[in-house]
Design a protein around this motif. Structure first.
Motif, PDB file in Angstrom:
ATOM      1  N   ASP A  92      80.588  27.240  39.304  1.00 28.43           N
ATOM      2  CA  ASP A  92      79.464  26.991  38.400  1.00 28.43           C
ATOM      3  C   ASP A  92      78.691  25.720  38.740  1.00 28.43           C
ATOM      4  OD1 ASP A  92      80.005  29.296  36.880  1.00 28.43           O
ATOM      5  OD2 ASP A  92      81.532  28.213  35.737  1.00 28.43           O
ATOM      6  N   ALA A  93      79.140  24.979  39.724  1.00 25.71           N
ATOM      7  CA  ALA A  93      78.474  23.724  40.083  1.00 25.71           C
ATOM      8  C   ALA A  93      77.125  24.001  40.741  1.00 25.71           C
ATOM      9  CB  ALA A  93      79.353  22.905  41.025  1.00 25.71           C
ATOM     10  N   ASP A  94      76.107  23.281  40.292  1.00 19.94           N
ATOM     11  CA  ASP A  94      74.773  23.425  40.883  1.00 19.94           C
ATOM     12  C   ASP A  94      74.765  22.980  42.343  1.00 19.94           C
ATOM     13  OD1 ASP A  94      73.737  24.361  38.475  1.00 19.94           O
ATOM     14  OD2 ASP A  94      73.135  22.358  37.820  1.00 19.94           O
ATOM     15  N   GLN A  95      75.587  22.014  42.678  1.00 16.63           N
ATOM     16  CA  GLN A  95      75.630  21.448  44.026  1.00 16.63           C
ATOM     17  C   GLN A  95      76.737  22.059  44.882  1.00 16.63           C
ATOM     18  OE1 GLN A  95      73.377  19.174  45.053  1.00 16.63           O
ATOM     19  NE2 GLN A  95      72.393  19.198  43.066  1.00 16.63           N
ATOM     20  N   GLN A  96      77.238  23.237  44.511  1.00 15.45           N
ATOM     21  CA  GLN A  96      78.379  23.822  45.212  1.00 15.45           C
ATOM     22  C   GLN A  96      78.112  24.016  46.708  1.00 15.45           C
ATOM     23  OE1 GLN A  96      79.502  27.873  44.341  1.00 15.45           O
ATOM     24  NE2 GLN A  96      81.649  27.447  44.773  1.00 15.45           N
ATOM     25  N   GLU A  97      76.977  24.576  47.067  1.00 18.13           N
ATOM     26  CA  GLU A  97      76.681  24.829  48.485  1.00 18.13           C
ATOM     27  C   GLU A  97      76.535  23.531  49.264  1.00 18.13           C
ATOM     28  OE1 GLU A  97      73.461  27.562  49.078  1.00 18.13           O
ATOM     29  OE2 GLU A  97      74.317  29.013  47.692  1.00 18.13           O
ATOM     30  N   ASP A 142      82.660  20.660  55.023  1.00 16.42           N
ATOM     31  CA  ASP A 142      82.766  21.153  56.402  1.00 16.42           C
ATOM     32  C   ASP A 142      82.414  20.058  57.403  1.00 16.42           C
ATOM     33  OD1 ASP A 142      83.441  23.622  55.317  1.00 16.42           O
ATOM     34  OD2 ASP A 142      81.436  24.469  55.595  1.00 16.42           O
ATOM     35  N   ARG A 143      81.330  19.332  57.124  1.00 17.10           N
ATOM     36  CA  ARG A 143      80.874  18.276  58.026  1.00 17.10           C
ATOM     37  C   ARG A 143      81.890  17.139  58.114  1.00 17.10           C
ATOM     38  NH1 ARG A 143      78.595  14.101  56.263  1.00 17.10           N
ATOM     39  NH2 ARG A 143      77.727  15.048  54.386  1.00 17.10           N
ATOM     40  N   LEU A 144      82.386  16.684  56.962  1.00 19.16           N
ATOM     41  CA  LEU A 144      83.333  15.570  56.968  1.00 19.16           C
ATOM     42  C   LEU A 144      84.690  15.967  57.537  1.00 19.16           C
ATOM     43  CD1 LEU A 144      82.747  13.490  53.713  1.00 19.16           C
ATOM     44  CD2 LEU A 144      82.370  12.826  56.070  1.00 19.16           C
ATOM     45  N   GLU A 145      85.137  17.201  57.263  1.00 22.25           N
ATOM     46  CA  GLU A 145      86.402  17.641  57.862  1.00 22.25           C
ATOM     47  C   GLU A 145      86.315  17.601  59.381  1.00 22.25           C
ATOM     48  OE1 GLU A 145      87.156  21.459  56.056  1.00 22.25           O
ATOM     49  OE2 GLU A 145      88.425  20.560  54.516  1.00 22.25           O
ATOM     50  N   ASP A 146      85.202  18.057  59.929  1.00 20.36           N
ATOM     51  CA  ASP A 146      85.012  18.009  61.383  1.00 20.36           C
ATOM     52  C   ASP A 146      84.984  16.567  61.875  1.00 20.36           C
ATOM     53  OD1 ASP A 146      84.918  20.764  61.502  1.00 20.36           O
ATOM     54  OD2 ASP A 146      82.729  20.871  61.657  1.00 20.36           O
ATOM     55  N   GLU A 147      84.247  15.724  61.173  1.00 20.34           N
ATOM     56  CA  GLU A 147      84.129  14.319  61.572  1.00 20.34           C
ATOM     57  C   GLU A 147      85.476  13.611  61.498  1.00 20.34           C
ATOM     58  OE1 GLU A 147      82.064  10.314  59.811  1.00 20.34           O
ATOM     59  OE2 GLU A 147      80.917  12.178  59.652  1.00 20.34           O
ATOM     60  N   ASP A 149      79.314  18.425  39.232  1.00 22.11           N
ATOM     61  CA  ASP A 149      78.211  17.949  40.069  1.00 22.11           C
ATOM     62  C   ASP A 149      78.221  16.424  40.167  1.00 22.11           C
ATOM     63  OD1 ASP A 149      76.887  20.373  40.923  1.00 22.11           O
ATOM     64  OD2 ASP A 149      76.322  20.645  38.820  1.00 22.11           O
ATOM     65  N   ALA A 150      78.742  15.766  39.152  1.00 20.12           N
ATOM     66  CA  ALA A 150      78.848  14.304  39.187  1.00 20.12           C
ATOM     67  C   ALA A 150      79.812  13.867  40.295  1.00 20.12           C
ATOM     68  CB  ALA A 150      79.294  13.772  37.836  1.00 20.12           C
ATOM     69  N   TYR A 151      80.855  14.659  40.531  1.00 15.50           N
ATOM     70  CA  TYR A 151      81.767  14.342  41.637  1.00 15.50           C
ATOM     71  C   TYR A 151      81.016  14.343  42.966  1.00 15.50           C
ATOM     72  CZ  TYR A 151      85.893  14.900  38.653  1.00 15.50           C
ATOM     73  OH  TYR A 151      86.846  14.752  37.685  1.00 15.50           O
ATOM     74  N   TYR A 152      80.101  15.276  43.117  1.00 18.34           N
ATOM     75  CA  TYR A 152      79.297  15.334  44.343  1.00 18.34           C
ATOM     76  C   TYR A 152      78.482  14.051  44.491  1.00 18.34           C
ATOM     77  CZ  TYR A 152      75.696  16.810  47.656  1.00 18.34           C
ATOM     78  OH  TYR A 152      74.844  16.880  48.727  1.00 18.34           O
ATOM     79  N   ARG A 153      77.848  13.604  43.415  1.00 21.62           N
ATOM     80  CA  ARG A 153      77.039  12.380  43.462  1.00 21.62           C
ATOM     81  C   ARG A 153      77.903  11.160  43.783  1.00 21.62           C
ATOM     82  NH1 ARG A 153      72.279  14.256  44.469  1.00 21.62           N
ATOM     83  NH2 ARG A 153      71.606  15.782  42.952  1.00 21.62           N
ATOM     84  N   ILE A 154      79.097  11.104  43.211  1.00 25.96           N
ATOM     85  CA  ILE A 154      80.002   9.996  43.520  1.00 25.96           C
ATOM     86  C   ILE A 154      80.426  10.078  44.987  1.00 25.96           C
ATOM     87  CG2 ILE A 154      82.231   8.925  42.988  1.00 25.96           C
ATOM     88  CD1 ILE A 154      81.910  10.108  40.111  1.00 25.96           C
ATOM     89  N   GLY A 155      80.667  11.292  45.466  1.00 35.57           N
ATOM     90  CA  GLY A 155      81.007  11.473  46.880  1.00 35.57           C
ATOM     91  C   GLY A 155      79.924  10.946  47.799  1.00 35.57           C
ATOM     92  N   LEU A 156      78.668  11.215  47.437  1.00 31.21           N
ATOM     93  CA  LEU A 156      77.553  10.681  48.232  1.00 31.21           C
ATOM     94  C   LEU A 156      77.598   9.161  48.288  1.00 31.21           C
ATOM     95  CD1 LEU A 156      74.595  12.908  46.955  1.00 31.21           C
ATOM     96  CD2 LEU A 156      75.686  13.017  49.206  1.00 31.21           C
ATOM     97  N   MET A 157      77.917   8.554  47.148  1.00 31.34           N
ATOM     98  CA  MET A 157      77.988   7.093  47.095  1.00 31.34           C
ATOM     99  C   MET A 157      79.099   6.569  48.009  1.00 31.34           C
ATOM    100  SD  MET A 157      77.276   6.436  43.040  1.00 31.34           S
ATOM    101  CE  MET A 157      77.099   4.653  43.195  1.00 31.34           C
ATOM    102  N   TYR A 158      80.271   7.205  47.953  1.00 31.47           N
ATOM    103  CA  TYR A 158      81.380   6.772  48.809  1.00 31.47           C
ATOM    104  C   TYR A 158      81.089   7.016  50.290  1.00 31.47           C
ATOM    105  CZ  TYR A 158      84.712   5.385  45.258  1.00 31.47           C
ATOM    106  OH  TYR A 158      85.349   4.703  44.251  1.00 31.47           O
ATOM    107  N   GLU A 159      80.472   8.116  50.592  1.00 34.78           N
ATOM    108  CA  GLU A 159      80.174   8.404  52.001  1.00 34.78           C
ATOM    109  C   GLU A 159      79.202   7.379  52.574  1.00 34.78           C
ATOM    110  OE1 GLU A 159      78.853  11.979  55.020  1.00 34.78           O
ATOM    111  OE2 GLU A 159      78.682  12.325  52.870  1.00 34.78           O
ATOM    112  N   ALA A 160      78.212   6.999  51.790  1.00 32.70           N
ATOM    113  CA  ALA A 160      77.187   6.066  52.265  1.00 32.70           C
ATOM    114  C   ALA A 160      77.545   4.605  52.017  1.00 32.70           C
ATOM    115  CB  ALA A 160      75.859   6.387  51.585  1.00 32.70           C
ATOM    116  N   GLY A 161      78.533   4.355  51.165  1.00 33.96           N
ATOM    117  CA  GLY A 161      78.858   2.983  50.813  1.00 33.96           C
ATOM    118  C   GLY A 161      77.813   2.361  49.894  1.00 33.96           C
ATOM    119  N   GLU A 162      77.248   3.164  49.014  1.00 29.84           N
ATOM    120  CA  GLU A 162      76.221   2.684  48.088  1.00 29.84           C
ATOM    121  C   GLU A 162      76.857   2.312  46.754  1.00 29.84           C
ATOM    122  OE1 GLU A 162      73.166   5.644  47.768  1.00 29.84           O
ATOM    123  OE2 GLU A 162      72.693   5.521  49.881  1.00 29.84           O
TER     124      GLU A 162
END
Length: 77
Positions: free
Chosen positions: A52-57, A64-69, A18-31
């Motif tokens: 088992d990741a809480d943020q899997q969905e 899906d969104r970024l692959e399209d973009e 789930d930490a990877y997801y949070r880091i991904g959010l930071m990279y996507e937004a540039g935060e």
């Protein structure tokens, strides 16, 4: 390095996908890091692939969104 990023990286290195997801959010937004949607996509995939990741969905929706973009910005040959 931004403090949240340091802690998220430590958690990710300890196996918290789930930490990877949070880091991904930071990279996507540039935060706290340079904006990098390719890096964000790779990090989202790590979380989406973990059943088992809480943020899997949320991560799969981001993949899906970024692959399209990112596909729409690819040059047509």
């Amino acid at each position: 390095m931004a403090l949240p990023l340091k802690w998220y990286k430590a958690a990710a290195n300890a196996g918290d996908t789930d930490a990877y997801y949070r880091i991904g959010l930071m990279y996507e937004a540039g935060e706290g890091v340079k904006k990098n949607k390719d890096a964000a996509l790779a990090l989202y995939r790590k979380t989406a692939e973990d059943p088992d990741a809480d943020q899997q969905e949320e991560a799969q929706a981001a993949v899906d969104r970024l692959e399209d973009e990112l596909a729409s910005r690819a040059p047509v040959t």
